[in-house]
Design a protein around this motif. Structure first.
Motif, PDB file in Angstrom:
ATOM      1  N   UNK A 122       0.866  -1.165   0.000  1.00  0.00           N
ATOM      2  CA  UNK A 122       0.000   0.000   0.000  1.00  0.00           C
ATOM      3  C   UNK A 122       0.906   1.219   0.000  1.00  0.00           C
ATOM      4  N   UNK A 123       1.052   1.833  -1.143  1.00  0.00           N
ATOM      5  CA  UNK A 123       2.021   2.908  -1.282  1.00  0.00           C
ATOM      6  C   UNK A 123       1.624   4.118  -0.440  1.00  0.00           C
ATOM      7  N   UNK A 124       2.603   4.611   0.325  1.00  0.00           N
ATOM      8  CA  UNK A 124       2.410   5.860   1.025  1.00  0.00           C
ATOM      9  C   UNK A 124       1.487   5.809   2.211  1.00  0.00           C
ATOM     10  N   UNK A 138       6.940   2.069   4.190  1.00  0.00           N
ATOM     11  CA  UNK A 138       7.615   2.803   5.260  1.00  0.00           C
ATOM     12  C   UNK A 138       9.081   2.372   5.325  1.00  0.00           C
ATOM     13  N   UNK A 139       9.987   3.333   5.541  1.00  0.00           N
ATOM     14  CA  UNK A 139      11.424   3.021   5.495  1.00  0.00           C
ATOM     15  C   UNK A 139      12.160   3.349   6.790  1.00  0.00           C
ATOM     16  N   UNK A 140      11.429   3.646   7.869  1.00  0.00           N
ATOM     17  CA  UNK A 140      12.100   3.929   9.134  1.00  0.00           C
ATOM     18  C   UNK A 140      12.835   2.701   9.653  1.00  0.00           C
ATOM     19  N   UNK A 145      19.027  -1.411  10.049  1.00  0.00           N
ATOM     20  CA  UNK A 145      18.845  -1.220  11.493  1.00  0.00           C
ATOM     21  C   UNK A 145      17.916  -2.231  12.146  1.00  0.00           C
ATOM     22  N   UNK A 146      17.427  -3.196  11.370  1.00  0.00           N
ATOM     23  CA  UNK A 146      16.459  -4.131  11.932  1.00  0.00           C
ATOM     24  C   UNK A 146      17.046  -4.940  13.082  1.00  0.00           C
ATOM     25  N   UNK A 147      18.375  -5.164  13.068  1.00  0.00           N
ATOM     26  CA  UNK A 147      18.998  -5.944  14.144  1.00  0.00           C
ATOM     27  C   UNK A 147      19.033  -5.188  15.463  1.00  0.00           C
TER      28      UNK A 147
END
Length: 552
Positions: A122-124, A138-140, A145-147
């Motif tokens: 679902x874009x945006x 989402x790119x936060x 950084x997922x680890x």
């Protein structure tokens, strides 16, 4: 050529519906390519390459980067392009057309590469109001950084604190959805809970009090969110649509957790409509509800689907008649219409209707159609005498032929006769009772194995099944229904009766405090038995019995 003609006709039809004219233009070009291909002209590949490139550009213009809208626009042209690139096609038709071959290769690869690299999601949007998405825009949180993620909060639904049913498989299978600042989940007992997405605190919880006793598998796959169009007059503009384990669907106010009273019957709808005789515990919703264009779509599993289709059609028709959707004297749809509705052949529908006619449920009038038979008179039947004793009292000699005496296999369609959970044994005996050499009763009896231990060890040639059950089972409720029917061919042969001879069918079900004990069907030749009723003047004191009044 055939594909091109079919698609061109479709393009004309879409144009009449005010859909984009590109379909018609593209398919006409495809038809031209087919004609050149028939003439073994290399220009066929040039035309096909142009169709592919134009389709890619048009798809991007119309659907932007939406994968699910791009997929139906690009896959068919790409497949046709691949077909022209197959070695045995290319070498035979275009042995020297290297440039045309190269152009088609480039166009096909471009279309496939573009479609294959589109991300699905679902874009945006920071919300997840539906299921099936495998990509978040989402790119936060990312691969870098997922680890480093740490637990923000944990909450428990409460079912592990006394909610789990002993003996029932229980799993948490929900895929949560998020709307604004709230996460919504459902549990194995059909509870719906709203959770603060930031803190994990419970906002509200709704318990539909689902009857989970007949179910051996407790799970909920998820809920869905629906927002009514602007201007809709309703107390529930934002709703959570959720399945209930006992074959219901409910709508809850997304903000308060209260039932949406303008949905169905005070917030609920039944999922058993048109399913015929659907015993409790035999229906399971296997997907979260999906809302598309203000309509709910879901997938279900029915444990009675192993029955032959003609039996399922009979159950569905019976259900509609019982619910008075098809009242007395109602003309039912034609065989072709029913065949289309159920997705079967007319022969399958014809068998179902023929058996319902033989059972006295429907009547066919030549030249007019098939109609629902008028209402039957019903009366209470509280006593059923021992057939061997009746025969002895009349001076006859009773004998019994055991036609079947077994434990029903798990996949037997006959298990639907007794509404018990899968995995629970059901005994079935079929007995033919005979007086002085004349068959007088055909008995089909289904027994809850847990309620009648020792049933399978009995010899029913020496004692009636009725006698054993009276001594060894406890019954608190009895339901009887008697009607006139025509026997099927097997019963006609066993009872030595003619095809047109009517019979009396006694259908009896017994329970112990709500637990099914037996289901029995007794078929009598109509000329050997009659129904006699006696009662006091007050309607509340009715008694009646079934007597053997064999004509001599």
């Amino acid at each position: 050529m055939i594909i091109g003609l079919a698609l061109t006709v479709g393009g004309v039809w879409l144009l009449t519906l005010d859909v984009s004219a590109y379909y018609l233009v593209a398919w006409l070009a495809l038809l031209l390519s087919a004609g050149l291909l028939w003439a073994k002209r290399s220009a066929a590949q040039w035309v096909m390459a142009l169709v592919l490139i134009a389709t890619l550009v048009w798809s991007l213009y119309e659907a932007v980067l939406n994968f699910w809208q791009l997929e139906p626009r690009l896959v068919m042209p790409a497949v046709l392009g691949i077909l022209l690139l197959l070695p045995w096609v290319r070498r035979k038709l275009f042995p020297l057309a290297r440039t045309a071959n190269l152009s088609l290769v480039v166009a096909t690869v471009a279309v496939l590469a573009f479609a294959a690299t589109r991300q699905v999601g679902i874009a945006g949007s920071a919300d997840f109001t539906a299921h099936g998405d495998r990509y978040s825009p989402l790119d936060q949180i990312n691969a870098g950084n997922v680890q480093n993620l740490q637990l923000a909060w944990r909450m428990r639904t409460g079912e592990d604190q006394g909610g789990t049913d002993a003996g029932h498989e229980f799993n948490f299978e929900d895929t949560p959805i998020k709307v604004d600042d709230t996460v919504y989940v459902c549990t194995g007992h059909s509870w719906v809970e709203a959770i603060d997405a930031s803190t994990g605190k419970l906002k509200w919880k709704f318990d539909p009090n689902a009857d989970t006793r007949p179910d051996v598998y407790l799970a909920c796959r998820g809920v869905s969110y629906y927002k009514a169009p602007a201007g809709t007059v309703t107390d529930c503009p934002e709703r959570i649509i959720a399945p209930v384990l006992d074959a219901r669907m409910m709508a809850l106010n997304a903000q308060t957790g209260q039932l949406c009273r303008d949905f169905g019957d005070n917030g609920y709808i039944s999922l058993k409509q048109y399913l015929g005789n659907m015993p409790a515990g035999y229906h399971f919703v296997t997907t979260p509800p999906m809302v598309v264009n203000d309509r709910q779509i879901l997938r279900r599993k029915s444990m009675t689907n192993d029955q032959p289709m003609y039996e399922q059609i009979k159950m569905s028709i019976d259900r509609r008649i019982e619910a008075e959707e098809w009242p007395s004297d109602f003309q039912i749809p034609s065989e072709d219409q029913l065949a289309e509705e159920f997705g079967v052949s007319s022969l399958t529908v014809r068998r179902a209707l023929r058996e319902l006619q033989a059972e006295g449920v429907l009547i066919r009038i030549q030249g007019r159609g098939t109609f629902v038979v008028g209402p039957r008179m019903q009366c209470a039947v509280f006593t059923l005498s021992n057939i061997s004793e009746d025969i002895a009292q009349s001076g006859g000699v009773h004998s019994c032929q055991v036609l079947a005496h077994l434990t029903l296999p798990p996949d037997s369609p006959l298990r639907s006769m007794l509404p018990l959970p899968a995995g629970q044994d059901i005994y079935h005996s079929r007995l033919l009772h005979i007086e002085d050499g004349t068959p007088i009763q055909l008995e089909d009896r289904f027994v809850n194995a847990a309620e009648a231990p020792g049933y399978m060890a009995q010899d029913f040639t020496t004692q009636p099944s009725h006698s054993f059950l009276v001594r060894n089972t406890t019954v608190t409720t009895v339901d009887n229904m008697i009607r006139a029917v025509r026997a099927n061919e097997e019963a006609q042969s066993l009872l030595h009766i003619d095809a047109g001879q009517p019979c009396l069918l006694l259908d009896r079900a017994t329970w112990r405090d709500g637990v099914p004990v037996t289901r029995s069907r007794f078929l009598y030749p109509g000329d050997l038995y009659s129904l006699r009723s006696s009662h006091e003047a007050r309607p509340s004191r009715i008694t009646s019995s079934l007597f053997n009044v064999k004509n001599r």
